[in-house]
Design an enzyme around this catalytic site. Sequence first.
Site, PDB file in Angstrom:
ATOM      1  N   CYS A 195      26.990  29.603  22.168  1.00 57.19           N
ATOM      2  CA  CYS A 195      25.846  29.743  23.143  1.00 57.19           C
ATOM      3  C   CYS A 195      24.329  29.969  22.806  1.00 57.19           C
ATOM      4  CB  CYS A 195      26.274  29.967  24.712  1.00 57.19           C
ATOM      5  SG  CYS A 195      27.052  31.383  24.809  1.00 57.19           S
ATOM      6  N   HIS A 246      27.073  33.375  28.798  1.00 56.26           N
ATOM      7  CA  HIS A 246      26.654  32.362  28.320  1.00 56.26           C
ATOM      8  C   HIS A 246      25.571  31.837  28.288  1.00 56.26           C
ATOM      9  CE1 HIS A 246      27.115  27.978  27.348  1.00 56.26           C
ATOM     10  NE2 HIS A 246      26.212  27.282  28.736  1.00 56.26           N
ATOM     11  N   ASN A 255      21.408  22.969  29.011  1.00 59.39           N
ATOM     12  CA  ASN A 255      22.622  24.216  27.982  1.00 59.39           C
ATOM     13  C   ASN A 255      23.462  23.478  27.111  1.00 59.39           C
ATOM     14  OD1 ASN A 255      25.465  25.182  28.339  1.00 59.39           O
ATOM     15  ND2 ASN A 255      26.074  24.340  31.019  1.00 59.39           N
TER      16      ASN A 255
END
Length: 343
Positions: free
Chosen positions: A149, A286, A307
């Site tokens: 991520c 994240h 995202n």
Amino acid sequence: MVAKTQFYHVSLALLLCLGLWAFQVTSRTLQDSFMHERHEQWMARYGKVYKDLQEKEARFKIFKENVNYIEASNNAGDKSYKLDMNQFADLTNEEFKAPRNRFKGHMYSSAIRTTTFKYENVTVLPSSVDWREKGAVTPVKDQGRCGCCWAFSAVAATEGIHKLSTGTLISLSEQELVDCDTKGVDQGCEGGLMDDAFKFIIQNHGLDAEANYTYKGVDGKCNANEEAIHDATITGYEDVPANDEQALQKAVANQPISVAIDASGYDFQFYNSGVFNGSCGTELDHGVTAVGYGASDDGTKYWLVKNSWGTDWGEEGYIMMQRGVNATEGLCGIAMQASYPTA
């Protein structure tokens, strides 16, 4: 006569109990049948195939529990956001987050934060910003089961500043960071930090385009030939002052910003729409990208966040996270460790 009457009443009671039991059994059977049908439809939609019946039954049990959780949350009627089934519906929360959420926030305490903040003296801010409308955001990508991520967050911020400084939007290679940025904190699918990714891009004099160095979703050997191609570069990076949503707003008003959040909860796993204000902590796990901010029709302020879990998650891959909460670190810690590249 009395005995017959008592026998009649007992018999009637037994019949009623048997009838209720039969109704409950039938109702449960119908519910399970309907849930099995929903599971089959979900499997078909996402191309899910299990190795055997035992695995399928185990996954069905998790699927059923997740559906019940989602429906209970939505039916509560006290939240500004909705949950829904997505590609993660047959995973427990631990199975979901373990391979994906690997921002190495716990290692950040030993990192040296930058002391300059170029947007410190910004005083006039627009009421809303959406960098997608300015053509500074590439389509939503999917990291899969690789815990990189951090790479997707850093690349999205780099794509944004490259567009703003050159006028050209180029989708850049996360896989290059996964394969080649491995001499420090960043370790491909095992996790990393956005700031360290920025350092690599600077030292490498840029990144290759995604079209040339395509994403595989697994750790690979660095392709030196592609690493030497630089379709976009940055000259530096800065950290947004920590625990300051106003400073973060100043930054986001000027370019897409890498942010770290706590995305470990069930509500984050199944977020579908609305302004998210669910339960979350500040154990940052994240990396994502803040690409705007605004306010909903009822006046609730939010951050617009890109995202890297594909477009089936959230609002076409995005989430609106409540802004201006009563916590200096922001909701889910969004204002704790924000940073951005410069060019």
